[in-house]
Structure formats: C-alpha cells, structure tokens
Design a protein around this motif. Structure first.
Motif, short mmCIF file in Angstrom:
data_model
loop_
_atom_site.label_atom_id
_atom_site.label_comp_id
_atom_site.label_asym_id
_atom_site.label_seq_id
_atom_site.Cartn_x
_atom_site.Cartn_y
_atom_site.Cartn_z
N SER A 254 0.83 -1.21 0.00
CA SER A 254 0.00 0.00 0.00
C SER A 254 0.86 1.25 0.00
N LEU A 255 1.95 1.22 0.76
CA LEU A 255 2.84 2.38 0.78
C LEU A 255 3.49 2.59 -0.58
N ILE A 256 3.94 1.52 -1.20
CA ILE A 256 4.54 1.63 -2.54
C ILE A 256 3.52 2.15 -3.54
N SER A 257 2.25 1.78 -3.36
CA SER A 257 1.23 2.18 -4.32
C SER A 257 0.94 3.67 -4.30
N ILE A 258 1.26 4.36 -3.20
CA ILE A 258 0.98 5.80 -3.15
C ILE A 258 2.18 6.63 -3.60
#
Length: 283
Positions: A254-258
């Motif tokens: 999720s962090l990589i996705s933002i």
C-alpha cells in the motif's frame, strides 16, 4: 496585541493537531512495514521493533504468486496513465468546442453533461458492465480505460481555462492570417491552457489510480488487476485460504502504491496549483 498573539497560538495549536491527525496513519504504515505479523500485534504500533523484517516483507511482496505485484503495478500505471492522457485530450477538445463555438442546444448539452457529475459511480457499474460485455471488452485493459475518458468535471474546468486563457480575438486573428482550425487549437491554444491540462490530467490520474469498483466489475483475471484490487484480494484470501496472513506485506504494498501519486503531485504541483487559481478567478 495580547489577543492577537493568543489567537495566533490557538491557530498554530489547531494546525499542529490537524497535521498529526493526517500524518499519524502514514507513520503507522512506515513502522508496520518493518515488522512481521507477530510483531504487528505484540509491539507498540507507532514505533519500530527489532529485529527488522523489511527485507523479508519486500521479498515476499515481489515474489508472492509468481511476482504478480509487479504486474499489478504496471497495470495501474497503464490504467492511470492512459486515462489521464485520454481525459486531458477529450476534455480539452470538448471544452474548446463549448467555449469558442456556438451551436444548437449548446447550453442544454453542457448542462446535461454537468448534471452527470451528480450520478454516483456505483449506479453506472451495471450499464458499463453490460456495454463492455456487448462489445467484447470485458477482461481487457479497455474496459477500465474507456469509461474514464469521459470526465464531466474536466470538461467544466477546461471550458473555464479556454474562456480565460485563449481570447476569441486571438483565434480570429489567426483565422485572418490563414491558420487552420487544427493549427489554432494545437499550436496556439494548447500552450496557453497548459495549466488546465495538467490539472485535469492529474485529477484523472489520481482518480484512475485509486479506482477500485470499476476494475472489480469489469475484470476478473488476476493478471489484469490494478494495485487497489490486487491488494484487496490478497487481504481477503490470504487468511481464508489457510495460508499465513500477510498483513505487513500488504501494508508495504500500500505504501509503494501511493509513491507515484506523491511524485506526481510534487513534480506537477506548480502547474495544477496555478491552474486551479486561474479557474477559480474565472469561475
């Protein structure tokens, strides 16, 4: 003076509380991606734990299910990038037409298009599904990209930018000089509304990147999932399938996705902020 200083202190206190409120979930995500599932539930949630499992989580993220996370990341880039570019072009051309030309039913058509903003996206899910099914586009990239090209809010913004940034006098002067309509639009008009294009494109990119419901309806093959849908499927199936839960891996994903959204806002901020200001002044 005392009252002014006191009010200023209250403002700073409220701003600090609001900042902490906004950044606290992000800080939790940062600390969680260094833990494993056991540490996630046994340690303080807002601080790091030892030993660190960041490398294990990163390896699991990109190797689980034959490395499909990388495919989901690429899919999100394709969906969001194509939707943003297409929405920019459609909104720019439609806004130009509504701004510079007079035709029968212009006001009624424009009002009807704007009224569609009030229609919730969930109400459009079934018609879009049936349309994609009839055209044979289910389980393709086009099923996710094509509905996002129609952007009523982008059309409204671009009409404001064309009204404010490209006067009709300039267009008429170019026509007198013998310039064709295509030359006027691409070579004269488009550079003058660049801020509006970036604003519309950035909003379309963010909307497409965060889109969850539409891919859920029109694609059911995992290799076509975007990040939002893929991570959700992982979260729902990892525990129910008898496999070990991967909560910290999903948090890292999720962090990589933002990160692409953060990069887009930081790199294009000077354009879209100026564009919003121009649209606000015109509106």
């Amino acid at each position: 003076m005392l009252r002014r200083d006191s009010f200023s202190a209250v403002q700073w206190l409220l701003l600090a509380v609001f900042t902490v409120y906004c950044l606290l979930p992000l800080w939790w995500v940062v600390t969680t991606m260094f833990k494993d599932n056991g540490q996630l539930f046994s340690t303080f949630g807002l601080w790091f734990s030892s030993p660190s499992h960041f490398a294990d989580n990163l390896n699991a993220l990109f190797t689980r299910d034959d490395g499909i996370f990388s495919r989901w990341l690429l899919n999100s880039v394709i969906y969001a990038g194509a939707t943003a570019l297409g929405s920019m072009m459609v909104s720019a051309m439609a806004g130009y037409a509504f701004s510079k030309f007079d035709f029968a039913g212009k006001r009624a058509i424009f009002t009807t298009i704007l009224a569609t903003i009030m229609v919730p996206s969930t109400a459009l899910a079934l018609p879009i599904f049936l349309l994609m099914q009839k055209t044979g586009l289910l389980n393709t990239y086009w099923a996710v990209i094509l509905p996002g090209l129609v952007n009523p809010f982008g059309l409204y913004l671009m009409r404001l930018f064309w009204d404010a940034g490209f006067p009709k006098e300039l267009m008429e002067a170019a026509r007198i000089d013998g310039a064709r309509e295509g030359t006027i639009f691409w070579n004269l008009g488009m550079p003058l509304v660049r801020g509006g294009l970036v604003t519309v494109g950035l909003f379309a990119f963010v909307g497409a990147w965060n889109n969850f419901f539409l891919p859920l309806v029109v694609v059911n093959r995992s290799e076509l999932f975007p990040l939002t849908l893929g991570l959700s499927v992982w979260n729902q199936t990892s525990a129910s399938s008898g496999r070990e839960p991967i909560y910290t891996v999903i948090v890292l994903g999720s962090l990589i996705s933002i990160l692409p959204l953060v990069i887009a806002f930081l790199s294009l901020g000077r354009y879209w902020q100026g564009g919003l200001a121009s649209g606000a002044v015109k509106g």
